[in-house]
Design an enzyme around this catalytic site. Structure first.
Site, PDB file in Angstrom:
ATOM      1  N   LYS A 201       0.776  -1.129  -0.078  1.00  0.00           N
ATOM      2  CA  LYS A 201       0.005  -0.068   0.060  1.00  0.00           C
ATOM      3  C   LYS A 201       0.805   1.325   0.175  1.00  0.00           C
ATOM      4  CE  LYS A 201      -3.584   2.368   2.837  1.00  0.00           C
ATOM      5  NZ  LYS A 201      -4.407   2.291   3.794  1.00  0.00           N
ATOM      6  N   LYS A 254      -2.216  -1.685  -3.767  1.00  0.00           N
ATOM      7  CA  LYS A 254      -3.171  -0.226  -3.818  1.00  0.00           C
ATOM      8  C   LYS A 254      -2.467   0.718  -3.831  1.00  0.00           C
ATOM      9  CE  LYS A 254      -5.885   1.855  -0.206  1.00  0.00           C
ATOM     10  NZ  LYS A 254      -6.232   1.569   1.218  1.00  0.00           N
TER      11      LYS A 254
HETATM   12  C1  PBG Z   1      -6.768   3.367   5.623  1.00  0.00           C
HETATM   13  C2  PBG Z   1      -7.335   3.273   4.284  1.00  0.00           C
HETATM   14  C3  PBG Z   1      -7.298   4.466   3.288  1.00  0.00           C
HETATM   15  C4  PBG Z   1      -7.993   3.733   2.204  1.00  0.00           C
HETATM   16  C5  PBG Z   1      -8.473   2.502   2.401  1.00  0.00           C
HETATM   17  N1  PBG Z   1      -8.212   2.267   3.949  1.00  0.00           N
HETATM   18  C6  PBG Z   1      -6.885   5.577   3.271  1.00  0.00           C
HETATM   19  C7  PBG Z   1      -5.580   5.969   3.701  1.00  0.00           C
HETATM   20  O1  PBG Z   1      -4.477   5.054   3.750  1.00  0.00           O
HETATM   21  O2  PBG Z   1      -5.496   7.193   4.135  1.00  0.00           O
HETATM   22  C8  PBG Z   1      -8.424   4.507   0.818  1.00  0.00           C
HETATM   23  C9  PBG Z   1      -9.323   3.936   0.027  1.00  0.00           C
HETATM   24  C10 PBG Z   1      -9.514   4.913  -1.073  1.00  0.00           C
HETATM   25  O3  PBG Z   1      -9.012   5.881  -1.402  1.00  0.00           O
HETATM   26  O4  PBG Z   1     -10.590   4.493  -1.666  1.00  0.00           O
HETATM   27  N2  PBG Z   1      -7.607   2.715   6.673  1.00  0.00           N
END
Ligand code: PBG
Length: 330
Positions: A201, A254
């Site tokens: 991520k 992601k």
């Molecule tokens: C964090 C999380 C995020 C997303 C999913 N889980 C945001 C982040 O890391 O700031 C992003 C999902 C999206 O942008 O659709 N719990």
């Protein structure tokens, strides 16, 4: 006139029927996951302005949504909670009657065949919006305390499993989090609850609209001390290898669209069930362009979904899941 050898690729492109016959990549509803946001209240459907067509739903509305998702043939939803109160320890994330725990119970009771995946993270539940316990480092900077956070994440995962979650999905990017979650799930008797890890991520600008949706914008700093540097592909493979070693059953890349090289490398290297999360920014930018008449949304979405599958994704987490399922059925 050039002379062609035996092979002449265009032969198989001449008609729609020929193209259909030889198409390598097909999209089905089978691998789709719809993210949903749940908040306290009753009868609440609060539009998320930056993500047209997406809502923060109260539990009763979420149950209605779950029915319609299931009817469309989508196998799973991914739940995010927006709690009433936030604090430094993210208490709402692992409360027995927290918003997500309550939502999971309600959805599983109403639509038992629909898989419920829960996001395991603290950022929606902390007053500061970071994904874990914040401490001051020796150099004076504030940072998330990795190891102190693991315990909270494991507690959250167990509380989700107790509520009936079918899969837990840690998205925090703390080191050792899959191992901590696996250990505590097993101890609590949830040996068969799979972990879908947000293994690679990246710290990404594409999460912008989500932070509106989940009300999880960090109040200071950013997430670059725990989410990955998007310049690093080899490191992503190491992160995935580590999560697999710790017991991840499904691994995720992601965001999706700007990271398809990694989807391909992860799939080829590990051969694990591989998920992509097509995040909020990927969704919103197409929506905005479509609204202006600059792009044909349906055509673009088909192209994007096909690209995910072609890159090697087995599972596609997308805010378009319902549209895609509808378009496939039409
Ligand atoms: C964090 C999380 C995020 C997303 C999913 N889980 C945001 C982040 O890391 O700031 C992003 C999902 C999206 O942008 O659709 N719990």
């Amino acid at each position: 006139m050039p002379q062609f050898p035996v092979a002449r690729p265009r032969r198989l492109r001449a008609t729609a029927a020929l193209r259909r016959l030889v198409r390598e990549t097909r999209i089905t509803a089978d691998g789709l996951v719809l993210p949903l946001f749940v908040r306290p209240g009753k009868g609440v459907r609060k539009l998320i302005a930056s993500m047209p067509g997406n809502f923060q739903l109260s539990v009763d509305e979420l149950v209605k949504e779950a029915h319609s998702v299931h009817k469309l043939g989508i196998p799973a939803v991914l739940l995010f909670g927006i709690p009433d109160k936030k604090d430094e320890k993210a208490s709402g994330a692992y409360a027995k009657h927290g918003i997500v725990q309550t939502a999971v119970r309600a959805v599983k009771a109403a639509v038992p065949e629909l898989l419920v995946i829960t996001d395991v993270c603290n950022c929606e539940y902390t007053s500061h919006g970071h994904c874990g316990i914040v401490r001051r480092r020796r150099d004076g900077a504030l940072d998330v305390d990795n190891d102190a956070t693991l315990e909270l994440l494991a507690k959250s995962a167990v509380s989700h499993a107790e509520a009936g979650a079918d899969i837990v999905a840690p998205s925090d990017m703390m080191d050792g989090c899959v191992a901590a979650i696996r250990r505590e799930l097993d101890k609590a008797g949830f040996t068969n609850t799979p972990v879908m890890s947000y293994a690679a991520k990246f710290a990404s600008g594409f999460y912008g609209p989500f932070r509106d949706a989940a009300e999880s914008l960090p109040q200071f700093g950013d997430r670059r001390s725990y989410q990955m540097d998007y310049a690093n592909g080899d490191e992503a493979l190491r992160e995935v290898a580590q999560d697999i070693a710790e017991g991840a059953d499904i691994v995720m890349v992601k965001p999706a669209l700007a990271y398809l090289d990694l989807v391909r490398r992860v799939k080829e290297r590990f051969g694990y069930p591989t998920a992509v999360y097509s995040v909020s920014g990927e969704f919103s930018m197409v929506k905005a362009a479509a609204k202006n008449g600059w792009l044909d949304e349906r055509a673009i979405v088909r192209e994007i979904m096909t690209a995910f599958r072609r890159a090697g994704a087995d599972i596609i987490i997308t805010y378009w899941a319902k549209d895609v399922a509808r378009w496939l059925a039409a």
